[in-house]
Design a protein around this motif. Structure first.
Motif, PDB file in Angstrom:
ATOM      1  N   ALA A  13       0.808  -1.221   0.000  1.00  0.00           N
ATOM      2  CA  ALA A  13       0.000   0.000   0.000  1.00  0.00           C
ATOM      3  C   ALA A  13       0.840   1.270   0.000  1.00  0.00           C
ATOM      4  O   ALA A  13       0.424   2.297  -0.555  1.00  0.00           O
ATOM      5  CB  ALA A  13      -0.946   0.000   1.198  1.00  0.00           C
ATOM      6  N   GLU A  42      -1.035   2.334  -8.316  1.00  0.00           N
ATOM      7  CA  GLU A  42      -2.364   2.390  -7.703  1.00  0.00           C
ATOM      8  C   GLU A  42      -3.347   1.480  -8.441  1.00  0.00           C
ATOM      9  O   GLU A  42      -4.136   0.776  -7.813  1.00  0.00           O
ATOM     10  CB  GLU A  42      -2.872   3.835  -7.693  1.00  0.00           C
ATOM     11  N   LEU A  45      -2.620  -2.061  -7.436  1.00  0.00           N
ATOM     12  CA  LEU A  45      -3.147  -2.345  -6.104  1.00  0.00           C
ATOM     13  C   LEU A  45      -4.647  -2.632  -6.161  1.00  0.00           C
ATOM     14  O   LEU A  45      -5.154  -3.492  -5.444  1.00  0.00           O
ATOM     15  CB  LEU A  45      -2.879  -1.179  -5.150  1.00  0.00           C
TER      16      LEU A  45
END
Length: 163
Positions: A13, A42, A45
Protein backbone atom coordinates in the motif's frame (compact mmCIF):
# COMPACT_ATOMS: atom_id res chain seq x y z
CA UNK A 1 26.17 -4.27 -5.22
CA UNK A 2 24.96 -3.91 -1.68
CA UNK A 3 24.19 -7.27 -0.09
CA UNK A 4 21.52 -5.57 2.06
CA UNK A 5 19.22 -5.18 -0.98
CA UNK A 6 16.17 -7.44 -1.12
CA UNK A 7 14.08 -7.80 -4.27
CA UNK A 8 10.34 -8.29 -4.10
CA UNK A 9 7.49 -8.52 -6.61
CA UNK A 10 4.51 -7.88 -4.39
CA UNK A 11 3.06 -4.40 -4.27
CA UNK A 12 2.40 -2.82 -0.87
CA UNK A 13 0.00 0.00 0.00
CA UNK A 14 2.88 2.41 0.62
CA UNK A 15 4.63 1.72 -2.71
CA UNK A 16 2.88 4.46 -4.72
CA UNK A 17 4.33 7.05 -2.32
CA UNK A 18 7.76 5.40 -2.58
CA UNK A 19 7.53 5.49 -6.38
CA UNK A 20 6.66 9.20 -6.24
CA UNK A 21 9.69 9.85 -4.02
CA UNK A 22 12.08 7.83 -6.19
CA UNK A 23 10.93 9.41 -9.46
CA UNK A 24 11.05 12.91 -7.97
CA UNK A 25 14.56 12.37 -6.56
CA UNK A 26 16.02 11.53 -9.98
CA UNK A 27 15.33 14.94 -11.49
CA UNK A 28 14.45 13.23 -14.78
CA UNK A 29 10.66 13.28 -14.75
CA UNK A 30 8.07 16.03 -15.08
CA UNK A 31 5.25 16.11 -12.50
CA UNK A 32 2.75 14.68 -15.01
CA UNK A 33 5.10 11.78 -15.77
CA UNK A 34 5.52 11.06 -12.07
CA UNK A 35 1.73 10.96 -11.70
CA UNK A 36 1.55 8.29 -14.41
CA UNK A 37 4.17 6.18 -12.61
CA UNK A 38 2.17 6.44 -9.39
CA UNK A 39 -1.12 5.66 -11.17
CA UNK A 40 0.26 2.37 -12.53
CA UNK A 41 1.02 1.21 -8.99
CA UNK A 42 -2.36 2.39 -7.70
CA UNK A 43 -4.15 0.59 -10.54
CA UNK A 44 -2.21 -2.57 -9.77
CA UNK A 45 -3.15 -2.35 -6.10
CA UNK A 46 -6.82 -2.10 -7.14
CA UNK A 47 -6.91 -4.60 -9.99
CA UNK A 48 -4.03 -6.97 -9.30
CA UNK A 49 -2.72 -9.01 -12.24
CA UNK A 50 -5.61 -7.78 -14.42
CA UNK A 51 -3.90 -4.37 -14.56
CA UNK A 52 -1.23 -5.88 -16.81
CA UNK A 53 1.58 -4.26 -14.80
CA UNK A 54 4.28 -6.19 -12.98
CA UNK A 55 6.66 -4.63 -10.46
CA UNK A 56 10.05 -5.43 -9.04
CA UNK A 57 11.17 -3.44 -6.00
CA UNK A 58 14.63 -3.15 -4.49
CA UNK A 59 14.36 -2.61 -0.74
CA UNK A 60 17.13 -1.69 1.66
CA UNK A 61 15.70 -2.28 5.10
CA UNK A 62 12.29 -0.61 5.12
CA UNK A 63 13.15 1.82 2.30
CA UNK A 64 12.31 1.26 -1.38
CA UNK A 65 15.44 2.44 -3.20
CA UNK A 66 14.65 1.39 -6.79
CA UNK A 67 11.85 -0.12 -8.79
CA UNK A 68 10.94 -1.40 -12.22
CA UNK A 69 7.51 -1.74 -13.86
CA UNK A 70 6.95 -3.92 -16.91
CA UNK A 71 4.21 -5.93 -18.57
CA UNK A 72 3.10 -8.01 -21.50
CA UNK A 73 2.11 -5.63 -24.28
CA UNK A 74 -1.67 -5.80 -24.80
CA UNK A 75 -2.58 -8.07 -27.74
CA UNK A 76 0.92 -9.57 -27.86
CA UNK A 77 1.76 -13.07 -26.76
CA UNK A 78 5.56 -12.64 -26.59
CA UNK A 79 6.49 -8.95 -26.34
CA UNK A 80 6.88 -6.93 -23.15
CA UNK A 81 7.17 -3.25 -22.37
CA UNK A 82 9.56 -1.86 -19.80
CA UNK A 83 7.35 0.96 -18.52
CA UNK A 84 9.50 2.42 -15.73
CA UNK A 85 12.85 1.91 -14.10
CA UNK A 86 14.12 4.36 -11.53
CA UNK A 87 16.63 4.40 -8.70
CA UNK A 88 16.59 6.85 -5.81
CA UNK A 89 19.26 9.47 -6.55
CA UNK A 90 21.55 8.56 -3.64
CA UNK A 91 21.59 4.90 -4.80
CA UNK A 92 22.24 5.54 -8.51
CA UNK A 93 25.30 3.95 -10.13
CA UNK A 94 25.33 1.16 -7.55
CA UNK A 95 24.20 -1.66 -9.85
CA UNK A 96 20.54 -1.63 -8.80
CA UNK A 97 19.32 -0.91 -12.33
CA UNK A 98 21.27 -3.87 -13.67
CA UNK A 99 19.93 -6.07 -10.88
CA UNK A 100 16.34 -5.07 -11.66
CA UNK A 101 16.83 -5.54 -15.41
CA UNK A 102 18.30 -9.01 -14.87
CA UNK A 103 15.37 -10.02 -12.65
CA UNK A 104 12.83 -8.72 -15.18
CA UNK A 105 14.58 -10.53 -18.00
CA UNK A 106 14.48 -13.84 -16.08
CA UNK A 107 10.75 -13.42 -15.48
CA UNK A 108 10.02 -12.47 -19.09
CA UNK A 109 11.98 -15.45 -20.43
CA UNK A 110 10.25 -17.80 -17.95
CA UNK A 111 6.89 -16.55 -19.25
CA UNK A 112 7.84 -17.29 -22.86
CA UNK A 113 8.67 -13.68 -23.70
CA UNK A 114 10.83 -13.07 -26.75
CA UNK A 115 11.39 -9.30 -26.60
CA UNK A 116 11.41 -6.35 -24.21
CA UNK A 117 10.83 -2.84 -25.51
CA UNK A 118 12.02 0.27 -23.71
CA UNK A 119 11.15 3.81 -24.77
CA UNK A 120 13.06 6.96 -23.87
CA UNK A 121 13.67 10.51 -24.95
CA UNK A 122 16.33 11.84 -27.30
CA UNK A 123 17.09 14.98 -25.26
CA UNK A 124 20.52 15.30 -23.58
CA UNK A 125 19.06 14.69 -20.08
CA UNK A 126 18.40 11.06 -21.11
CA UNK A 127 21.88 10.35 -22.49
CA UNK A 128 22.73 8.22 -19.44
CA UNK A 129 19.46 6.30 -19.85
CA UNK A 130 20.23 5.52 -23.47
CA UNK A 131 23.77 4.44 -22.54
CA UNK A 132 22.34 2.19 -19.79
CA UNK A 133 20.03 0.40 -22.25
CA UNK A 134 22.80 0.02 -24.80
CA UNK A 135 25.25 -1.37 -22.21
CA UNK A 136 22.59 -3.88 -21.24
CA UNK A 137 22.22 -5.11 -24.84
CA UNK A 138 19.24 -3.10 -26.03
CA UNK A 139 19.35 -1.95 -29.64
CA UNK A 140 17.76 1.24 -30.95
CA UNK A 141 15.02 -0.03 -33.23
CA UNK A 142 12.92 3.01 -34.02
CA UNK A 143 12.89 6.80 -33.74
CA UNK A 144 9.66 8.80 -33.73
CA UNK A 145 10.58 12.38 -34.55
CA UNK A 146 9.21 15.21 -32.39
CA UNK A 147 7.11 12.76 -30.37
CA UNK A 148 7.29 14.23 -26.87
CA UNK A 149 7.89 17.79 -28.00
CA UNK A 150 9.54 19.66 -30.84
CA UNK A 151 13.12 18.35 -30.94
CA UNK A 152 12.33 15.60 -28.42
CA UNK A 153 12.14 12.30 -30.26
CA UNK A 154 10.85 9.02 -28.87
CA UNK A 155 13.51 6.31 -29.10
CA UNK A 156 12.39 2.70 -28.96
CA UNK A 157 14.98 0.17 -27.85
CA UNK A 158 14.53 -3.61 -27.94
CA UNK A 159 16.24 -6.63 -26.49
CA UNK A 160 15.32 -9.92 -28.15
CA UNK A 161 15.74 -13.44 -26.80
CA UNK A 162 16.22 -16.80 -28.47
CA UNK A 163 13.30 -19.23 -28.33
Amino acid sequence: MNKDIVLRNSLRADDPAAIRNICTSTGFFRPDEIEVAVELAEETLQRGKESGYEFIFADKGDQVVAYLCYGLIPCSLISYDLYWIATEKSFQNSGLGKLLMHEMEKKVKASGGRAIYAETSSIPLYESTRAFYERYGYILEHTMMDFYNTGDDKLVYVRRFQA
